[in-house]
Design a protein around this motif. Structure first.
Motif, PDB file in Angstrom:
ATOM      1  N   LEU A   1       0.659  -1.200  -0.086  1.00 48.02           N
ATOM      2  CA  LEU A   1       0.027  -0.057   0.034  1.00 48.02           C
ATOM      3  C   LEU A   1       0.800   1.268   0.026  1.00 48.02           C
ATOM      4  O   LEU A   1       0.302   2.353  -0.578  1.00 48.02           O
ATOM      5  CB  LEU A   1      -0.846   0.012   1.277  1.00 48.02           C
ATOM      6  N   LYS A   2       1.909   1.461   0.479  1.00 44.17           N
ATOM      7  CA  LYS A   2       2.772   2.246   0.601  1.00 44.17           C
ATOM      8  C   LYS A   2       3.284   2.989  -0.514  1.00 44.17           C
ATOM      9  O   LYS A   2       3.897   4.181  -0.859  1.00 44.17           O
ATOM     10  CB  LYS A   2       3.934   2.164   1.432  1.00 44.17           C
ATOM     11  N   THR A   3       3.337   2.088  -1.795  1.00 47.40           N
ATOM     12  CA  THR A   3       3.694   2.436  -2.934  1.00 47.40           C
ATOM     13  C   THR A   3       2.502   3.583  -3.613  1.00 47.40           C
ATOM     14  O   THR A   3       2.833   4.050  -4.750  1.00 47.40           O
ATOM     15  CB  THR A   3       3.999   1.325  -3.948  1.00 47.40           C
ATOM     16  N   MET A   4       1.295   3.268  -3.067  1.00 44.28           N
ATOM     17  CA  MET A   4       0.186   4.261  -3.581  1.00 44.28           C
ATOM     18  C   MET A   4      -0.046   5.614  -2.914  1.00 44.28           C
ATOM     19  O   MET A   4       0.540   5.784  -1.890  1.00 44.28           O
ATOM     20  CB  MET A   4      -1.187   3.289  -3.549  1.00 44.28           C
ATOM     21  N   SER A   5      -0.610   6.586  -3.699  1.00 45.95           N
ATOM     22  CA  SER A   5      -0.917   7.838  -3.181  1.00 45.95           C
ATOM     23  C   SER A   5      -2.188   7.588  -2.239  1.00 45.95           C
ATOM     24  O   SER A   5      -2.721   6.651  -2.133  1.00 45.95           O
ATOM     25  CB  SER A   5      -1.134   8.706  -4.283  1.00 45.95           C
ATOM     26  N   ILE A   6      -2.578   8.564  -1.466  1.00 45.79           N
ATOM     27  CA  ILE A   6      -3.592   8.292  -0.458  1.00 45.79           C
ATOM     28  C   ILE A   6      -4.967   8.282  -1.374  1.00 45.79           C
ATOM     29  O   ILE A   6      -5.747   7.320  -0.969  1.00 45.79           O
ATOM     30  CB  ILE A   6      -3.826   9.564   0.445  1.00 45.79           C
TER      31      ILE A   6
ATOM     32  N   LYS B   1     -11.238  15.468   9.035  1.00 43.43           N
ATOM     33  CA  LYS B   1      -9.839  15.912   8.599  1.00 43.43           C
ATOM     34  C   LYS B   1      -9.386  14.972   7.589  1.00 43.43           C
ATOM     35  O   LYS B   1     -10.047  14.032   6.914  1.00 43.43           O
ATOM     36  CB  LYS B   1      -8.676  15.632   9.973  1.00 43.43           C
ATOM     37  N   PRO B   2      -8.051  15.378   6.719  1.00 48.76           N
ATOM     38  CA  PRO B   2      -7.433  14.538   5.617  1.00 48.76           C
ATOM     39  C   PRO B   2      -7.617  13.049   6.005  1.00 48.76           C
ATOM     40  O   PRO B   2      -7.128  12.652   7.299  1.00 48.76           O
ATOM     41  CB  PRO B   2      -6.354  15.205   5.310  1.00 48.76           C
ATOM     42  N   LYS B   3      -7.568  12.116   5.133  1.00 52.02           N
ATOM     43  CA  LYS B   3      -7.699  10.798   5.280  1.00 52.02           C
ATOM     44  C   LYS B   3      -6.293  10.326   5.745  1.00 52.02           C
ATOM     45  O   LYS B   3      -6.424   9.152   6.481  1.00 52.02           O
ATOM     46  CB  LYS B   3      -8.123  10.027   3.856  1.00 52.02           C
ATOM     47  N   ASP B   4      -5.418  10.917   5.440  1.00 49.11           N
ATOM     48  CA  ASP B   4      -4.007  10.454   5.994  1.00 49.11           C
ATOM     49  C   ASP B   4      -3.781  10.552   7.567  1.00 49.11           C
ATOM     50  O   ASP B   4      -2.917   9.848   8.178  1.00 49.11           O
ATOM     51  CB  ASP B   4      -2.633  11.095   5.412  1.00 49.11           C
ATOM     52  N   ILE B   5      -4.624  10.899   8.317  1.00 46.85           N
ATOM     53  CA  ILE B   5      -4.473  10.910   9.794  1.00 46.85           C
ATOM     54  C   ILE B   5      -4.894   9.543  10.345  1.00 46.85           C
ATOM     55  O   ILE B   5      -4.390   9.193  11.282  1.00 46.85           O
ATOM     56  CB  ILE B   5      -5.535  11.952  10.484  1.00 46.85           C
ATOM     57  N   SER B   6      -5.479   8.791   9.516  1.00 44.73           N
ATOM     58  CA  SER B   6      -5.816   7.287   9.930  1.00 44.73           C
ATOM     59  C   SER B   6      -4.814   6.522   9.995  1.00 44.73           C
ATOM     60  O   SER B   6      -4.548   5.582  11.003  1.00 44.73           O
ATOM     61  CB  SER B   6      -6.735   6.694   8.843  1.00 44.73           C
TER      62      SER B   6
END
Length: 204
Positions: free
Chosen positions: A100-105, A160-165
Motif C-alpha cells: 500500500l505504501k507505493t500508492m498515493s492516498i 480531517k484528511p484521510k491520512d490521519i488514519s
C-alpha cells in the motif's frame, strides 16, 4: 448521544499479526474474554443502553460477554464489519502495508484488493451504520468493531484528511469515545486502555 467505539477482544490471529478473513471462525483467547468482562464494567459505569456489534465472531463474542453483564442483547449490524481484504486476508499486516505504501492516498482510498473491498466502500457502509444508529433515542451506546474500521472512521468523524488514519493503531479492547450532537462528532478520548490497568479516571 455518547458513542463508545470498542475494538473486540484479543484473538490468536491478532497475536500472530495477521489479517482476519471475512467470516472466519476465530474467537477470543482467554485474555480476550477477560478483556470483554472488564469492558462490561466500563459500559455499565458509562450508562450504555444498547450494544451494536459487527457480525464477525470475535466482535459478537465480545458483545455477548459484555451484554450479559448489563442484561443487554447485542444488535448485530453487518455494516460494522472489518474491511474485506479478499485474497490478501490471512497475511501479515506488514506485508500488506508494504504494497500500500507505493500508492498515493487517493489510490489507497479507491484500491480494491482481489475479491475484497476498497477503503472507500468500507467507509461508506460504516457511515451508513453510524447514521442509522444515531437516529435512535439512546443517550449512550457501545459499538463493538475492528481496528481497520476504526482507522477508517477517524478522518470522517474528525473532519480531517484521510491520512490521519495512519497514525492510529487501535488495541484489542480499547475504548474510543465520541459525542454526537446536532449532526457533528466531538472526540472525547481515543484508544484508551486505562481500564485494563484498573485506572479509569472517567466514570461518566
Amino acid at each position: 448521544m455518547k458513542v463508545l467505539f470498542i475494538r473486540h477482544g484479543q484473538t490468536i490471529i491478532n497475536i500472530d499479526g495477521k489479517i482476519h478473513k471475512v467470516n472466519d471462525d476465530a474467537g477470543l483467547t482467554d485474555l480476550g474474554k477477560k478483556q470483554a468482562e472488564i469492558l462490561a464494567g466500563v459500559c455499565k459505569r458509562q450508562g450504555v443502553e444498547a450494544i451494536y456489534s459487527s457480525p464477525e465472531i470475535r466482535a459478537m463474542e465480545t458483545a455477548r460477554i459484555t451484554g450479559e453483564k448489563l442484561s443487554i442483547t447485542p444488535i448485530i449490524e453487518v455494516d460494522l464489519a472489518e474491511r474485506n481484504w479478499g485474497d490478501w486476508s490471512n497475511q501479515m499486516w506488514e506485508q500488506i502495508q508494504r504494497r500500500l505504501k507505493t500508492m498515493s492516498i487517493e489510490e489507497r482510498f479507491s484500491f480494491t484488493p482481489p475479491n475484497g473491498e476498497s477503503w472507500e466502500q468500507m467507509e461508506t457502509r460504516l457511515m451508513d451504520a453510524l447514521n442509522s444508529i444515531v437516529e435512535h433515542p439512546y443517550k449512550v451506546v457501545a459499538i463493538i468493531t475492528h481496528s481497520g474500521a476504526m482507522r477508517a472512521l477517524m478522518p470522517v468523524l474528525h473532519g480531517k484528511p484521510k491520512d490521519i488514519s495512519f497514525k492510529y493503531e487501535f488495541h484489542n479492547g480499547s475504548i474510543t469515545i465520541f459525542n454526537y450532537e446536532d449532526g457533528k462528532w466531538y472526540s472525547v478520548r481515543e484508544n484508551d486502555m486505562n481500564h485494563f490497568a484498573g485506572k479509569i479516571p472517567w466514570s461518566q
